[in-house]
Write an enzyme that holds these catalytic residues in place. Sequence first.
Site, short mmCIF file in Angstrom:
data_model
loop_
_atom_site.label_atom_id
_atom_site.label_comp_id
_atom_site.label_asym_id
_atom_site.label_seq_id
_atom_site.Cartn_x
_atom_site.Cartn_y
_atom_site.Cartn_z
N HIS A 46 0.83 -1.21 0.00
CA HIS A 46 0.00 0.00 0.00
C HIS A 46 0.86 1.26 0.00
O HIS A 46 0.58 2.23 -0.70
CB HIS A 46 -0.89 0.03 1.25
CG HIS A 46 -1.88 -1.08 1.36
ND1 HIS A 46 -1.81 -2.05 2.33
CD2 HIS A 46 -2.99 -1.37 0.64
CE1 HIS A 46 -2.83 -2.88 2.21
NE2 HIS A 46 -3.56 -2.50 1.18
N GLN A 162 -8.34 -6.11 -11.28
CA GLN A 162 -9.00 -4.91 -10.73
C GLN A 162 -8.47 -3.65 -11.43
O GLN A 162 -9.24 -2.75 -11.77
CB GLN A 162 -8.74 -4.85 -9.23
CG GLN A 162 -9.13 -3.56 -8.56
CD GLN A 162 -8.94 -3.66 -7.06
OE1 GLN A 162 -9.73 -4.31 -6.39
NE2 GLN A 162 -7.92 -3.05 -6.53
N MET A 193 2.82 -9.20 -0.75
CA MET A 193 2.26 -8.64 0.48
C MET A 193 0.75 -8.52 0.34
O MET A 193 0.24 -8.14 -0.71
CB MET A 193 2.88 -7.28 0.77
CG MET A 193 4.33 -7.41 1.14
SD MET A 193 4.96 -5.87 1.83
CE MET A 193 6.67 -6.35 2.03
#
Length: 294
Positions: A46, A162, A193
């Site tokens: 992220h 996505q 991750m």
Amino acid sequence: MATLKDNAHLPVFHSKEAIRSIVANWRESGRTIALAPTMGALHDGHLSLVEKGRRVCDRVVASIFVNPKQFAPHEDLATYPRTFEDDLRLLAAAACDGVYAPDAAQMYPDGFQTSVAVNALAAPLCGESRPHFFGGVATVVCKLLLQVRPDVAVFGEKDYQQLLVIRRMVADLDIDVEIVGAPIVRHTDGLAMSSRNAYLTPENRARAVIIPATLAETAEVIGAGSRPSAAIAAARARIEAAGVDRIDYIEARRADDLAPLVDGDDAPARVFAAVVIGGTRLIDNWAVPRNGNP
Ligand code: AMP
């Protein structure tokens, strides 16, 4: 990458009016804005989106929203890891400029009844095993883009399908934002991750390395000229032998439109897998090297 530290200077906005207003102020003073949408439980994957946003824009907003619409009733919405205070510290350390953290009532007030459907791109792979998923994702990302109004939105290639679905939606609905992809961030043993890695027991965490190891090898042999059908059959057997619960899919597909990669096709391609280990569903993908390019 980022370490934990004080997040006193990281503003957190809970309403769409508040985030819109700060973004409008930034834009009025000539700044460009990137958005990195997340569901929290942040890790370096992220944070790489935030860093990418920093490189291409003057200001970066991360959103944190565990989107109920992308979970089916039997899935892990209730137990999805929520680590909000740690997330804020990590975002502050990553020099994020603001966090947008709406609640479900803000996002889906009473009477809400609209959904965004992207069709062909959302049908295969995760669309088959999670039929509700991409409708929920497209709807929430569409709302986030309209609420925050960034110039750029950053999505990870970890969720490659996505990323393509969002690109398609933005093009089809004329949403004025540039979608930027970011490479997959992996642990040193290769496992991508993921917030869901936290569900794995040590034994299953060790077992999960079979996924990236097999994807890497399969991509390599396809790139070297093996038939995709044979390479995928071998990959399936290798993962099954590792003692996983279930393989939802392992497939080679074209990188631009996710059409199945037929034998002899040398178009840019990726190998995709979704595998359930110890009750935890993990997804990953690997680019087929073409002409010496990884
Ligand atoms: P999530 O919080 O899992 O919904 O993910 C939010 C965003 O982070 C999505 O764009 C993901 O593709 C991206 N992301 C998650 N894990 C990784 C990773 N290991 N590497 C790069 N991007 C990631």
